[in-house]
Motif scaffolding. Structure first.
Motif, short mmCIF file in Angstrom:
data_model
loop_
_atom_site.label_atom_id
_atom_site.label_comp_id
_atom_site.label_asym_id
_atom_site.label_seq_id
_atom_site.Cartn_x
_atom_site.Cartn_y
_atom_site.Cartn_z
N SER A 1 -21.53 16.74 0.97
CA SER A 1 -20.92 16.86 2.29
C SER A 1 -21.72 16.12 3.35
CB SER A 1 -20.72 18.32 2.68
OG SER A 1 -21.96 18.95 2.88
N ASN A 2 -23.03 16.01 3.16
CA ASN A 2 -23.87 15.28 4.11
C ASN A 2 -23.79 13.76 3.96
OD1 ASN A 2 -24.87 17.57 5.39
ND2 ASN A 2 -26.59 17.75 3.97
N ASN A 3 -23.40 13.29 2.78
CA ASN A 3 -23.46 11.86 2.51
C ASN A 3 -22.11 11.17 2.35
OD1 ASN A 3 -26.45 11.16 2.19
ND2 ASN A 3 -26.25 13.03 0.98
N ASN B 1 -17.58 11.25 2.97
CA ASN B 1 -16.38 11.80 3.58
C ASN B 1 -15.39 12.08 2.45
OD1 ASN B 1 -14.47 12.56 5.40
ND2 ASN B 1 -13.96 10.47 6.06
N ARG C 1 -23.95 20.51 -0.76
CA ARG C 1 -24.62 20.14 0.50
C ARG C 1 -24.91 18.64 0.53
NH1 ARG C 1 -27.07 25.04 -0.18
NH2 ARG C 1 -28.82 24.15 -1.31
N PHE C 2 -25.42 18.13 -0.57
CA PHE C 2 -25.72 16.70 -0.64
C PHE C 2 -24.44 15.88 -0.43
CE2 PHE C 2 -25.79 12.73 -2.97
CZ PHE C 2 -26.93 12.13 -2.46
N SER D 1 -12.49 24.30 4.75
CA SER D 1 -13.68 23.46 4.82
C SER D 1 -14.00 22.96 3.42
CB SER D 1 -14.86 24.24 5.39
OG SER D 1 -15.31 25.18 4.43
N CYS E 1 -21.74 13.51 -8.30
CA CYS E 1 -23.09 13.96 -8.00
C CYS E 1 -23.60 14.66 -9.25
CB CYS E 1 -23.09 14.93 -6.81
SG CYS E 1 -24.73 15.56 -6.42
#
Length: 164
Positions: free
Chosen positions: A81-83, A85, A78-79, A134, A34
């Protein structure tokens, strides 16, 4: 599952060799990158977009108002973890690197050369802690991790990062 790496850029247009980045990144496996553009005033964002268009494992996040490195890393996390695995998530801020030694190309090369070690980060952390962290809590500095392992890479060995 893959390991994610967030790289923060700010006004690095002259240091980004697009074709070199693309060649090196295409040779990585099980890494999701990223590239975060932290409100660059130059052409950095366009360079990062070009790289992401050529590489399947690269995403770009564009921050339109300059943020601290910590906030930029969090936006990338955030990006990611949302997109995706992911097993674990590492970060690198180009602002904190000594890039006068062969520039950012050496950084990308160090990631490619040490991708197996980077992918194994989560395994090492889990062995030591007996708990499952996490994704945000297991965020790690890629350069600090490689330095700790005493990786034989001149770029990594020349880095003196400040910690977040």
């Amino acid at each position: 599952m893959k390991t994610g790496i967030i790289i923060i850029f700010h006004n690095n247009e002259k240091e980004i060799d697009i074709s070199f980045f693309i060649n090196e990144i295409k040779q990585t496996k099980n890494l999701e990158l990223c590239l975060v553009n932290n409100n660059s005033k130059d052409n950095t964002y366009n360079h990062l977009k070009q790289i992401s268009e050529e590489c399947n494992n690269v995403s770009v996040v564009n921050i339109k108002k300059f943020k601290s490195d910590i906030s930029a890393v969090k936006a990338g996390a955030r990006f990611m973890s949302n997109n995706f695995n992911l097993n674990s998530l590492g970060y690198i801020s180009t602002n904190l690197l000594k890039t006068n030694y062969k520039g950012l190309n050496s950084l990308i090369k160090a990631i490619k050369e040490n991708q197996e070690l980077i992918n194994n980060y989560n395994i090492e952390v889990t062995k030591k802690q007996n708990i499952r962290l996490s994704l945000f809590h297991s965020l790690f500095s890629v350069i600090e991790y490689l330095k700790k392992l005493k990786v034989n890479n001149q770029f990594v060995n020349r880095q003196y990062l400040t910690k977040f």
